[in-house]
Design a protein around this motif. Structure first.
Motif, PDB file in Angstrom:
ATOM      1  N   ARG A  11       0.836  -1.201   0.000  1.00  0.00           N
ATOM      2  CA  ARG A  11       0.000   0.000   0.000  1.00  0.00           C
ATOM      3  C   ARG A  11       0.866   1.244   0.000  1.00  0.00           C
ATOM      4  N   GLY A  12       0.401   2.280  -0.697  1.00  0.00           N
ATOM      5  CA  GLY A  12       1.173   3.511  -0.814  1.00  0.00           C
ATOM      6  C   GLY A  12       0.562   4.666  -0.051  1.00  0.00           C
ATOM      7  N   LEU A  13       1.376   5.323   0.759  1.00  0.00           N
ATOM      8  CA  LEU A  13       0.985   6.566   1.430  1.00  0.00           C
ATOM      9  C   LEU A  13       1.480   7.710   0.559  1.00  0.00           C
ATOM     10  N   VAL A  14       0.579   8.267  -0.211  1.00  0.00           N
ATOM     11  CA  VAL A  14       0.902   9.401  -1.078  1.00  0.00           C
ATOM     12  C   VAL A  14       0.274  10.626  -0.429  1.00  0.00           C
ATOM     13  N   ARG A  15       1.072  11.670  -0.252  1.00  0.00           N
ATOM     14  CA  ARG A  15       0.598  12.864   0.454  1.00  0.00           C
ATOM     15  C   ARG A  15       0.539  14.075  -0.472  1.00  0.00           C
ATOM     16  N   ARG A  16      -0.444  14.913  -0.212  1.00  0.00           N
ATOM     17  CA  ARG A  16      -0.569  16.242  -0.830  1.00  0.00           C
ATOM     18  C   ARG A  16      -0.787  17.192   0.330  1.00  0.00           C
ATOM     19  N   ASP A  18      -1.344  18.090   3.782  1.00  0.00           N
ATOM     20  CA  ASP A  18      -1.831  17.298   4.923  1.00  0.00           C
ATOM     21  C   ASP A  18      -2.828  16.212   4.515  1.00  0.00           C
ATOM     22  N   ASP A  19      -3.055  16.080   3.213  1.00  0.00           N
ATOM     23  CA  ASP A  19      -4.014  15.090   2.726  1.00  0.00           C
ATOM     24  C   ASP A  19      -3.320  13.810   2.288  1.00  0.00           C
ATOM     25  N   LEU A  20      -4.075  12.708   2.359  1.00  0.00           N
ATOM     26  CA  LEU A  20      -3.612  11.400   1.882  1.00  0.00           C
ATOM     27  C   LEU A  20      -4.473  10.985   0.703  1.00  0.00           C
ATOM     28  N   LEU A  21      -3.850  10.354  -0.280  1.00  0.00           N
ATOM     29  CA  LEU A  21      -4.598   9.778  -1.394  1.00  0.00           C
ATOM     30  C   LEU A  21      -5.080   8.403  -0.955  1.00  0.00           C
ATOM     31  N   VAL A  22      -6.394   8.211  -0.928  1.00  0.00           N
ATOM     32  CA  VAL A  22      -6.977   6.960  -0.467  1.00  0.00           C
ATOM     33  C   VAL A  22      -8.096   6.520  -1.400  1.00  0.00           C
ATOM     34  N   ALA A  23      -8.413   5.245  -1.327  1.00  0.00           N
ATOM     35  CA  ALA A  23      -9.573   4.701  -2.028  1.00  0.00           C
ATOM     36  C   ALA A  23     -10.764   4.775  -1.085  1.00  0.00           C
ATOM     37  N   ARG A  24     -11.917   5.151  -1.625  1.00  0.00           N
ATOM     38  CA  ARG A  24     -13.152   5.212  -0.833  1.00  0.00           C
ATOM     39  C   ARG A  24     -14.047   4.061  -1.268  1.00  0.00           C
ATOM     40  N   GLU A  25     -14.537   3.315  -0.298  1.00  0.00           N
ATOM     41  CA  GLU A  25     -15.426   2.196  -0.602  1.00  0.00           C
ATOM     42  C   GLU A  25     -16.628   2.240   0.325  1.00  0.00           C
ATOM     43  N   THR A  26     -17.785   1.958  -0.239  1.00  0.00           N
ATOM     44  CA  THR A  26     -19.007   1.891   0.550  1.00  0.00           C
ATOM     45  C   THR A  26     -19.402   0.425   0.677  1.00  0.00           C
ATOM     46  N   PRO A  27     -19.625  -0.048   1.901  1.00  0.00           N
ATOM     47  CA  PRO A  27     -20.011  -1.456   2.096  1.00  0.00           C
ATOM     48  C   PRO A  27     -21.306  -1.781   1.347  1.00  0.00           C
ATOM     49  N   PRO A  28     -21.517  -3.058   1.029  1.00  0.00           N
ATOM     50  CA  PRO A  28     -22.734  -3.462   0.309  1.00  0.00           C
ATOM     51  C   PRO A  28     -24.028  -3.064   1.009  1.00  0.00           C
ATOM     52  N   ASP A  29     -23.989  -2.946   2.335  1.00  0.00           N
ATOM     53  CA  ASP A  29     -25.207  -2.560   3.059  1.00  0.00           C
ATOM     54  C   ASP A  29     -25.481  -1.060   2.959  1.00  0.00           C
ATOM     55  N   GLY A  30     -24.618  -0.328   2.226  1.00  0.00           N
ATOM     56  CA  GLY A  30     -24.821   1.099   2.024  1.00  0.00           C
ATOM     57  C   GLY A  30     -24.488   1.944   3.226  1.00  0.00           C
ATOM     58  N   ASP A  31     -23.797   1.347   4.182  1.00  0.00           N
ATOM     59  CA  ASP A  31     -23.434   2.046   5.410  1.00  0.00           C
ATOM     60  C   ASP A  31     -22.369   3.106   5.113  1.00  0.00           C
ATOM     61  N   THR A  32     -21.787   3.649   6.143  1.00  0.00           N
ATOM     62  CA  THR A  32     -20.777   4.698   6.045  1.00  0.00           C
ATOM     63  C   THR A  32     -19.565   4.225   5.256  1.00  0.00           C
ATOM     64  N   PRO A  33     -19.057   5.057   4.337  1.00  0.00           N
ATOM     65  CA  PRO A  33     -17.871   4.652   3.570  1.00  0.00           C
ATOM     66  C   PRO A  33     -16.645   4.504   4.466  1.00  0.00           C
ATOM     67  N   PHE A  34     -15.690   3.710   3.987  1.00  0.00           N
ATOM     68  CA  PHE A  34     -14.403   3.580   4.653  1.00  0.00           C
ATOM     69  C   PHE A  34     -13.318   3.804   3.604  1.00  0.00           C
ATOM     70  N   ILE A  95       3.850  10.342  -6.514  1.00  0.00           N
ATOM     71  CA  ILE A  95       3.451  10.021  -7.878  1.00  0.00           C
ATOM     72  C   ILE A  95       4.213  10.960  -8.810  1.00  0.00           C
ATOM     73  N   VAL A  96       4.823  10.410  -9.848  1.00  0.00           N
ATOM     74  CA  VAL A  96       5.634  11.208 -10.771  1.00  0.00           C
ATOM     75  C   VAL A  96       4.759  12.197 -11.542  1.00  0.00           C
ATOM     76  N   GLU A  97       3.629  11.725 -12.047  1.00  0.00           N
ATOM     77  CA  GLU A  97       2.745  12.572 -12.837  1.00  0.00           C
ATOM     78  C   GLU A  97       2.059  13.599 -11.936  1.00  0.00           C
ATOM     79  N   SER A  98       1.754  14.776 -12.475  1.00  0.00           N
ATOM     80  CA  SER A  98       1.151  15.846 -11.669  1.00  0.00           C
ATOM     81  C   SER A  98      -0.370  15.769 -11.590  1.00  0.00           C
ATOM     82  N   TRP A  99      -1.019  15.122 -12.558  1.00  0.00           N
ATOM     83  CA  TRP A  99      -2.489  15.190 -12.614  1.00  0.00           C
ATOM     84  C   TRP A  99      -3.193  14.684 -11.357  1.00  0.00           C
ATOM     85  N   PRO A 100      -2.709  13.630 -10.664  1.00  0.00           N
ATOM     86  CA  PRO A 100      -3.449  13.212  -9.465  1.00  0.00           C
ATOM     87  C   PRO A 100      -3.453  14.274  -8.361  1.00  0.00           C
ATOM     88  N   TYR A 101      -2.390  15.078  -8.299  1.00  0.00           N
ATOM     89  CA  TYR A 101      -2.304  16.121  -7.282  1.00  0.00           C
ATOM     90  C   TYR A 101      -3.215  17.300  -7.610  1.00  0.00           C
TER      91      TYR A 101
END
Length: 143
Positions: A11-16, A18-34, A95-101
């Motif tokens: 797993r990669g900790l990429v920072r901008r 004070d922010d971290l680049l993370v994946a957001r996923e919502t459980p199948p029950d539609g509960d709070t994302p993690f 990340i080498v490329e600038s677009w994600p930032y």
């Protein structure tokens, strides 16, 4: 994933700022994302750092630089009615490329599961204050 198997992921900790680049996923029950750091499974015979580079290339089409080992975490947990055992090798990276930032949110793609990945920048403080859930949870105090 077969039962009684330990899954190793990189797993990669990429920072901008004070922010971290993370994946957001919502459980199948539609509960709070993690959230979780981007990356994926380490293949047999593959070094975890090489897996990190491969995963970012496959999922986002980007290259990494300044990669350094941050920490290793291990967890046994239940999800989907099954027990799981994972080892997470976490690396700090740029990340080498600038677009994600330049974007606050964008979509990656997980070929293996034919799924889109919601990628977002989130304040590390949101996880530390308990407002949002980041996995592995043991990572939060180390941020």
């Amino acid at each position: 994933m077969p039962e009684n198997r330990i899954r190793v992921s990189a797993r990669g900790l990429v920072r901008r700022d004070d922010d971290l680049l993370v994946a957001r996923e919502t459980p199948p029950d539609g509960d709070t994302p993690f959230y979780y750091p981007l990356g994926g499974g380490v293949e047999f015979g593959e070094h975890s750092e090489d897996a990190l580079h491969r995963e970012f290339d496959e999922e986002l089409g980007v290259s990494l630089s300044n990669v350094s080992h941050f920490e290793t975490y291990e967890g046994v947990f239940a999800s989907g009615g099954r027990r799981h055992h994972e080892v997470w090798r976490v690396y700090e990276a740029d990340i080498v490329e600038s677009w994600p930032y330049e974007r606050d949110e964008f979509t990656g793609y997980e070929v293996e599961f034919d799924e889109e990945i919601a990628c977002v920048w989130k304040s590390a403080d949101a996880f530390g204050e308990g407002d949002e859930t980041l996995y592995p949870e043991a990572l939060v105090p180390d941020l």
